[in-house]
Scaffold this motif. Structure first.
Motif, PDB file in Angstrom:
ATOM      1  N   GLU A  19       0.753  -1.106   0.004  1.00  0.00           N
ATOM      2  CA  GLU A  19      -0.055  -0.065  -0.062  1.00  0.00           C
ATOM      3  C   GLU A  19       0.819   1.303  -0.072  1.00  0.00           C
ATOM      4  N   ARG A  20       1.895   1.094   0.870  1.00  0.00           N
ATOM      5  CA  ARG A  20       2.803   2.526   0.834  1.00  0.00           C
ATOM      6  C   ARG A  20       3.305   2.727  -0.205  1.00  0.00           C
ATOM      7  N   TYR A  21       3.916   1.584  -1.151  1.00  0.00           N
ATOM      8  CA  TYR A  21       4.771   1.915  -2.336  1.00  0.00           C
ATOM      9  C   TYR A  21       3.564   2.274  -3.575  1.00  0.00           C
ATOM     10  N   THR A  79       5.825  -6.826  -4.411  1.00  0.00           N
ATOM     11  CA  THR A  79       5.648  -6.970  -5.716  1.00  0.00           C
ATOM     12  C   THR A  79       5.531  -5.511  -6.280  1.00  0.00           C
ATOM     13  N   VAL A  80       4.819  -4.800  -5.535  1.00  0.00           N
ATOM     14  CA  VAL A  80       4.284  -3.565  -5.937  1.00  0.00           C
ATOM     15  C   VAL A  80       5.697  -2.715  -6.147  1.00  0.00           C
ATOM     16  N   CYS A  81       6.717  -2.815  -5.084  1.00  0.00           N
ATOM     17  CA  CYS A  81       8.145  -1.914  -5.202  1.00  0.00           C
ATOM     18  C   CYS A  81       8.781  -2.432  -6.437  1.00  0.00           C
ATOM     19  N   ILE A  82       8.883  -3.564  -6.693  1.00  0.00           N
ATOM     20  CA  ILE A  82       9.587  -4.214  -7.583  1.00  0.00           C
ATOM     21  C   ILE A  82       9.189  -3.810  -9.042  1.00  0.00           C
ATOM     22  N   ASN A  83       7.899  -4.056  -9.275  1.00  0.00           N
ATOM     23  CA  ASN A  83       7.372  -3.508 -10.525  1.00  0.00           C
ATOM     24  C   ASN A  83       7.754  -2.012 -10.514  1.00  0.00           C
ATOM     25  N   LYS A  84       7.552  -1.358  -9.752  1.00  0.00           N
ATOM     26  CA  LYS A  84       7.586   0.208  -9.932  1.00  0.00           C
ATOM     27  C   LYS A  84       9.004   0.559  -9.999  1.00  0.00           C
ATOM     28  N   ARG A  86      11.544  -1.638 -11.361  1.00  0.00           N
ATOM     29  CA  ARG A  86      11.889  -2.109 -12.354  1.00  0.00           C
ATOM     30  C   ARG A  86      11.670  -0.847 -13.687  1.00  0.00           C
ATOM     31  N   ALA A  87      10.510  -0.424 -13.550  1.00  0.00           N
ATOM     32  CA  ALA A  87       9.900   0.492 -14.424  1.00  0.00           C
ATOM     33  C   ALA A  87      10.692   1.743 -14.663  1.00  0.00           C
ATOM     34  N   ARG A  88      10.884   2.133 -13.369  1.00  0.00           N
ATOM     35  CA  ARG A  88      11.632   3.586 -13.219  1.00  0.00           C
ATOM     36  C   ARG A  88      13.126   3.361 -13.766  1.00  0.00           C
ATOM     37  N   TYR A  89      13.858   2.289 -13.509  1.00  0.00           N
ATOM     38  CA  TYR A  89      15.096   2.188 -13.899  1.00  0.00           C
ATOM     39  C   TYR A  89      15.335   1.166 -15.088  1.00  0.00           C
ATOM     40  N   SER A  90      14.253   1.113 -15.834  1.00  0.00           N
ATOM     41  CA  SER A  90      14.609   0.399 -17.113  1.00  0.00           C
ATOM     42  C   SER A  90      15.459   0.527 -18.106  1.00  0.00           C
ATOM     43  N   ASP A  91      16.202   1.710 -17.896  1.00  0.00           N
ATOM     44  CA  ASP A  91      17.121   2.363 -18.949  1.00  0.00           C
ATOM     45  C   ASP A  91      18.508   2.235 -18.106  1.00  0.00           C
ATOM     46  N   CYS A  92      18.656   1.233 -17.391  1.00  0.00           N
ATOM     47  CA  CYS A  92      19.929   0.992 -16.594  1.00  0.00           C
ATOM     48  C   CYS A  92      20.496  -0.385 -16.839  1.00  0.00           C
ATOM     49  N   PRO A  93      20.944  -0.774 -17.908  1.00  0.00           N
ATOM     50  CA  PRO A  93      21.868  -2.091 -18.013  1.00  0.00           C
ATOM     51  C   PRO A  93      22.557  -2.526 -16.939  1.00  0.00           C
ATOM     52  N   GLY A  94      22.320  -3.820 -16.666  1.00  0.00           N
ATOM     53  CA  GLY A  94      23.042  -4.410 -15.595  1.00  0.00           C
ATOM     54  C   GLY A  94      22.311  -4.189 -14.135  1.00  0.00           C
ATOM     55  N   MET A  95      21.326  -3.665 -14.093  1.00  0.00           N
ATOM     56  CA  MET A  95      20.368  -3.572 -13.005  1.00  0.00           C
ATOM     57  C   MET A  95      19.195  -4.182 -13.158  1.00  0.00           C
ATOM     58  N   THR A  96      18.840  -5.223 -12.334  1.00  0.00           N
ATOM     59  CA  THR A  96      17.850  -6.105 -12.365  1.00  0.00           C
ATOM     60  C   THR A  96      17.187  -5.949 -10.874  1.00  0.00           C
ATOM     61  N   TRP A  97      15.897  -6.626 -11.147  1.00  0.00           N
ATOM     62  CA  TRP A  97      14.928  -6.256  -9.699  1.00  0.00           C
ATOM     63  C   TRP A  97      14.087  -7.488  -9.749  1.00  0.00           C
ATOM     64  N   HIS A  98      13.835  -8.176  -8.615  1.00  0.00           N
ATOM     65  CA  HIS A  98      13.221  -9.295  -8.437  1.00  0.00           C
ATOM     66  C   HIS A  98      12.564  -9.376  -7.051  1.00  0.00           C
ATOM     67  N   GLN A  99      11.341 -10.091  -6.977  1.00  0.00           N
ATOM     68  CA  GLN A  99      10.710 -10.199  -5.857  1.00  0.00           C
ATOM     69  C   GLN A  99      10.925 -11.537  -5.411  1.00  0.00           C
ATOM     70  N   MET A 100      11.506 -11.362  -3.941  1.00  0.00           N
ATOM     71  CA  MET A 100      12.131 -12.389  -3.195  1.00  0.00           C
ATOM     72  C   MET A 100      12.160 -12.046  -1.699  1.00  0.00           C
ATOM     73  N   ASP A 101      11.963 -13.102  -1.143  1.00  0.00           N
ATOM     74  CA  ASP A 101      12.302 -13.454   0.247  1.00  0.00           C
ATOM     75  C   ASP A 101      13.918 -13.536   0.897  1.00  0.00           C
ATOM     76  N   VAL A 102      14.242 -12.459   1.709  1.00  0.00           N
ATOM     77  CA  VAL A 102      15.680 -12.644   2.090  1.00  0.00           C
ATOM     78  C   VAL A 102      16.044 -13.904   2.892  1.00  0.00           C
ATOM     79  N   ARG A 103      15.099 -14.598   3.369  1.00  0.00           N
ATOM     80  CA  ARG A 103      15.345 -16.074   3.973  1.00  0.00           C
ATOM     81  C   ARG A 103      15.331 -16.992   2.818  1.00  0.00           C
ATOM     82  N   LYS A 104      14.861 -16.698   1.700  1.00  0.00           N
ATOM     83  CA  LYS A 104      14.745 -17.879   0.643  1.00  0.00           C
ATOM     84  C   LYS A 104      15.341 -17.310  -0.654  1.00  0.00           C
ATOM     85  N   LEU A 105      16.762 -17.031  -0.766  1.00  0.00           N
ATOM     86  CA  LEU A 105      17.276 -16.545  -1.963  1.00  0.00           C
ATOM     87  C   LEU A 105      17.248 -17.512  -2.932  1.00  0.00           C
ATOM     88  N   SER A 106      16.990 -17.297  -4.222  1.00  0.00           N
ATOM     89  CA  SER A 106      16.931 -18.283  -5.125  1.00  0.00           C
ATOM     90  C   SER A 106      18.252 -18.343  -6.101  1.00  0.00           C
TER      91      SER A 106
END
Length: 245
Positions: A19-21, A79-84, A86-106
C-alpha cells in the motif's frame, strides 16, 4: 500522506508496504548513499557483482549505479515495489529487480561479490522490546537470512550491513563461526550515529568475536531467571526510538 503505521509491527507486513509503495515515490532509511559512500568505497569495487536486500524505493541503487557500480541485483518482498522500481530504472543495463524473500534467496551458491542491506534487518526486528535478548522467532528469521547471505557470497565476498544498531548489540547476531566470515565496523552520521558492518567471507572471527559467540552459546544454556538484568538506564530504552523515520 503520512506513511507511519499505527503500530511498528506493520513494518513486517507486506500488505503495509504494498500500500505504501503505491503512492510513496522514494524514502531512504538511515540517510542517502552519499552519507556512507566514503566507507563503502573502501570495501566494494565498481566492477563487482552486488546484491541489495530489501531495496524498497530507496534512491541508493540508482545512486550507486550513477557512481559507477553497474552490476546490481535488487530484491524486495513487495511486488508493488519491484514492479515500480523495474519500470523506473529500465534504462539502466546491468540493474535487475526481483521479488524475493531474504530468507529464501533463489540464487546459486557463491553468486555475488557483495551483498548489501540498509535497515532491512532493522525492519525485521521492529517488534523486539529490547536489543539485549531477541525473541526466538526473530532470532530464527535473522539466522535464516544470514545463512542465505553467507551461502550466496563468493569466497572473499563481503556482506555489508548498514544499521542504527550499535556493535554491542548487532555483533550478537553476526558472530557465528558457521557463517564463515570476519566482522569489522565503522560509523557515520551527525546527531544520530549509524553503523556499517563489513563481514568478509572466508575469514575467521576475531578472538574477541569468537569469545562473544562462546558466551552467547553459554547464555542460552542458562535459565532466564538466573541471568543478571541490566541496570543502566539506557539499557531500558526502547531501541526502536533510534530508527530514523
Amino acid at each position: 500522506m503520512n506513511y507511519l503505521p499505527d503500530d511498528n509491527s506493520k513494518y513486517k507486513d507486506v500488505d503495509y508496504w504494498n500500500e505504501r509503495y503505491k503512492t510513496e515515490q522514494c524514502y531512504d532509511w538511515l540517510g542517502s548513499f552519499s552519507k556512507f559512500r566514503h566507507l563503502l568505497e573502501n570495501h566494494v569495487k565498481k566492477e563487482e557483482s552486488i546484491l541489495i536486500l530489501g531495496c524498497g524505493n530507496s534512491s541508493m541503487s540508482n545512486d550507486m549505479y550513477t557512481a559507477g557500480y553497474h552490476s546490481i541485483t535488487n530484491i524486495d518482498y513487495s511486488t508493488v515495489c519491484i514492479n515500480k522500481m523495474r519500470a523506473r530504472y529500465s534504462d539502466c543495463p546491468g540493474m535487475t529487480w526481483h521479488q524475493m524473500d531474504v530468507r529464501k534467496l533463489s540464487f546459486p551458491d557463491a553468486s555475488f561479490d557483495v551483498i548489501l542491506e540498509k535497515a532491512t534487518l532493522d525492519a525485521i526486528m521492529v517488534e523486539e522490546k529490547t536489543p539485549w535478548e531477541v525473541s526466538p522467532q526473530t532470532a530464527c528469521f535473522i539466522h535464516q537470512a544470514l545463512t542465505q547471505i553467507s551461502r550466496c557470497l563468493k569466497p572473499g565476498g563481503r556482506f555489508v550491513s548498514v544499521t542504527f544498531a550499535q556493535p554491542f548489540f548487532r555483533k550478537r547476531l553476526y558472530s557465528r563461526n558457521e557463517y564463515n566470515w570476519s566482522i569489522k565496523h565503522d560509523s557515520y552520521g551527525e546527531g544520530f550515529e549509524y553503523f556499517v558492518y563489513i563481514m568478509t567471507k572466508g575469514e575467521e572471527l576475531s578472538p574477541e568475536d569468537a569469545a562473544l559467540e562462546r558466551k552467547l552459546l553459554e547464555d542460552t544454556k542458562t535459565p532466564p531467571s538466573a541471568r543478571i538484568a541490566p541496570t543502566h538506564n539506557e539499557d531500558k530504552e526502547d531501541f526502536l526510538c533510534n530508527i530514523d523515520l
